[in-house]
Design an enzyme around this catalytic site. Structure first.
Site, PDB file in Angstrom:
ATOM      1  N   LYS A 226       0.721  -1.518  -0.146  1.00 21.01           N
ATOM      2  CA  LYS A 226      -0.068  -0.042   0.131  1.00 21.01           C
ATOM      3  C   LYS A 226       0.740   1.318   0.088  1.00 21.01           C
ATOM      4  CE  LYS A 226      -4.009  -1.560   1.886  1.00 21.01           C
ATOM      5  NZ  LYS A 226      -5.285  -1.421   3.061  1.00 21.01           N
ATOM      6  N   ARG A 260      -3.116  -9.926   5.776  1.00 20.87           N
ATOM      7  CA  ARG A 260      -3.589  -9.571   4.521  1.00 20.87           C
ATOM      8  C   ARG A 260      -2.912  -9.518   3.689  1.00 20.87           C
ATOM      9  NH1 ARG A 260      -6.680  -6.842   1.295  1.00 20.87           N
ATOM     10  NH2 ARG A 260      -8.290  -8.195   0.185  1.00 20.87           N
TER      11      ARG A 260
END
Length: 284
Positions: A226, A260
């Site tokens: 991210k 995740r």
């Protein structure tokens, strides 16, 4: 911390989180920020799922709608068109695998549960679809409660908090209170890295991730590739594996039970190193 040692009941299969686990990301979307349009054909999705399981994933997180910054919400009909091609084959090929479904639509959740999904991962924590809690209560499946400020389309326009850690905790507490009215307690907490947060706010959440232990629920960290990795290093998501792994170790040290991730093998290695680091073999 107290979240370690909890289990979640996934279709009668107890998932032990006394040791942290990796949740492998399987996107069947044309527009996800990192791997869009790569696995959105059945054979490719099955092959990628097999690879992640072989690498050590304990959970596969299946998503058919992108939630990257700026993305628009899609209808449940469009979401189901993508899922209905892939999900039955995944269940047929991997019948014992714990698969979570990343959706904010209750009708999609219901379809997934009816076809073997074990966990519902809702980025809106029931905000987008008022029928979601009723669906979860009826099915008695674990539910991921994630914080987001705004919607995927607006969340990164101007994230604003006075104290991001305290405000996210307060928001999650309210959602848990609402869930308790439906007798829903098999829950996973996700502070929502990248969902309506600046880089600095993301790092504040990561630094104080152990504060979420107050809920005595497993904590999920979705950091993989991210912007909180890419922006400080001035790199693209394709170059962000090393930075992601570094932050995964920080998440583990601060109490994450589930990572995740896009890169399962490296995440499992990080978990192994974390466990080794915390195995005391010499007394002083």
């Amino acid at each position: 911390m107290k979240t370690r040692g909890l289990t979640i009941n996934c279709n009668g299969q107890l998932l032990d989180l006394s040791t942290p686990v990796a949740m492998g990301i399987l996107n069947v979307t044309p527009d996800s920020f990192y791997d869009g349009n790569i696995h959105n054909h059945t054979d490719k999705a099955v092959a990628h799922c097999a690879g992640m399981l072989q690498a050590g994933a304990a959970i596969i997180d299946l998503g058919a709608a992108s939630s990257k910054p700026g993305s628009s919400m899609i209808s449940p009909e469009d979401e189901l068109k993508r899922l209905s091609v892939v999900l039955p084959e995944l269940i047929r090929c991997f019948p014992d695998t714990i698969i979570s479904l990343d959706t904010y639509h209750s009708t999609t959740a219901r379809y997934g549960i009816d076809h073997g999904i074990s966990i519902i991962n809702d980025i809106s924590a029931g905000i987008f679809d008022p029928k979601m809690f009723e669906t979860i209560a009826g099915a008695k499946v674990p539910y991921v409660v994630m914080h987001m400020q705004g919607t995927p389309q607006t969340m990164q326009q101007a994230p604003a908090y006075t104290n991001v850690v305290a405000e996210v905790i307060a928001w999650i507490r309210l959602r848990l209170e609402a869930l308790s009215k439906w007798d829903i307690y098999d829950l996973i907490i996700d502070p929502g890295f990248g969902f309506g947060k600046t880089v600095e706010q993301n790092f504040a959440l990561l630094k104080h991730l152990n504060a979420f232990g107050i809920f005595e629920k497993p904590v999920l960290a979705g950091i993989s590739r991210k912007s909180m990795v890419c922006k400080p290093l001035n790199i693209s998501p394709a170059e962000a594996l090393n930075g992601s792994t570094a932050l995964h170790m920080a998440a583990l040290q601060n109490g994450a039970s589930i990572l995740r991730v896009h890169d399962v093998r490296e995440a499992v290695q990080a978990i192994t190193m974390y466990e080794q680091l915390n195995t005391e073999t010499i007394s002083f």
